[in-house]
Design an enzyme around this catalytic site. Sequence first.
Site, PDB file in Angstrom:
ATOM      1  N   TYR A  53     -56.196  26.364  -1.147  1.00 50.76           N
ATOM      2  CA  TYR A  53     -55.887  24.962  -1.426  1.00 50.76           C
ATOM      3  C   TYR A  53     -55.094  24.348  -0.262  1.00 50.76           C
ATOM      4  CZ  TYR A  53     -57.091  25.559  -6.409  1.00 50.76           C
ATOM      5  OH  TYR A  53     -57.726  25.799  -7.601  1.00 50.76           O
ATOM      6  N   LEU A 212     -60.440  16.847 -17.450  1.00 47.84           N
ATOM      7  CA  LEU A 212     -60.801  15.427 -17.590  1.00 47.84           C
ATOM      8  C   LEU A 212     -62.110  15.119 -16.874  1.00 47.84           C
ATOM      9  CD1 LEU A 212     -57.291  13.788 -17.084  1.00 47.84           C
ATOM     10  CD2 LEU A 212     -58.379  14.539 -19.203  1.00 47.84           C
ATOM     11  N   ALA A 213     -62.877  16.164 -16.567  1.00 44.20           N
ATOM     12  CA  ALA A 213     -64.183  15.989 -15.913  1.00 44.20           C
ATOM     13  C   ALA A 213     -64.050  15.128 -14.658  1.00 44.20           C
ATOM     14  CB  ALA A 213     -65.210  15.407 -16.877  1.00 44.20           C
ATOM     15  N   LEU A 217     -63.042  11.293 -17.966  1.00 42.32           N
ATOM     16  CA  LEU A 217     -62.486  11.168 -19.313  1.00 42.32           C
ATOM     17  C   LEU A 217     -61.087  10.549 -19.319  1.00 42.32           C
ATOM     18  CD1 LEU A 217     -63.643  14.656 -20.646  1.00 42.32           C
ATOM     19  CD2 LEU A 217     -64.561  12.426 -21.325  1.00 42.32           C
TER      20      LEU A 217
END
Length: 326
Positions: A53, A212-213, A217
């Site tokens: 990351y 939350l896609a 969402l």
Amino acid sequence: MQYTKLGRTGLTVSRLCLGTMNFGWQLGEADSHAILDRGLADGINFVDTADMYGARDYEGTSETYIGTWFARTGRRDEVVLATKVYQPMGDGPNDRGLSARHIVAACEASLRRLGTDRIDLYQMHHVDRATPWEEIWQAMDLLVAQGKVLYVGSSNFAGWHLVAANAAARRRRSLGLVSEQLKYSLLTRHVELEVVPAARALGIGLLPWSPLAQGVLSGALRKHREGAAGRTTSHAAARVEQHREVLEVYEGFCADLGRHPAAVALAWLLSRPGVTAPIVGPRNPQQLDLALEALETPLDDAASARLDEMFPPVGNGGPGPEAWAW
């Protein structure tokens, strides 16, 4: 804050996991530290990162920022720290995957960046089909014996991978996998067929990522109407448009409940069997507030049934083979 055990272990973790993929990418060091400060102040004790990351390849910026936060605050012992291994961390052919060589080298590098002597949960970021489980567990068992790793988890595994991995661990009398990070949300429910039931049978705690896609969402339609679409919903315009019809219904449903769509989506995951903690990656305190709202958003049977109507499970619902056979 609510707490639970991580899978079948005795380890206590918060029911929200603070994801740090944005550290070094969307957030600089000071803002990353502020998110960690706020998360712990709100009772979150579970922090997830990965060696890859960050904004630049191979630098491990997210881990580095967490390490400088530990050095500044001295709060390492308050955190259940999770990171991952698998993705490329160099240009060499052995700088990736789950060979024993790379697992040990990657762990040492993560420890240096994190400024700690141990990783509480060391996760395989992906299945490595080219490396035998016996080799993988040899490396993990060595790190556990050295006290550098306490628990081992997985991410993006199929149900049969979980079974194969834990069967190999059992042959070595090792604890095996205790957690699985999986892509799981109202819009992504295929894991309910095999991965979720396998994990529950094996006592593996579920840590949903992208809950939350990718912002779909999180009230994406309202944000677009108000001209307040954030980075995620802006670059996900095609995904938002693909689901526009159901999102209109969903956002109206959430409005009737008096709850933010992001909080409802997270509350639904928190109600799912086997889920330990959704991974939330806030870029500001307001987004963290919405995640915390999920803990105070109970969904009764009627609300859950309505969500199933809007976002139906795969096939007939439930695990396979019932989902696709009688």
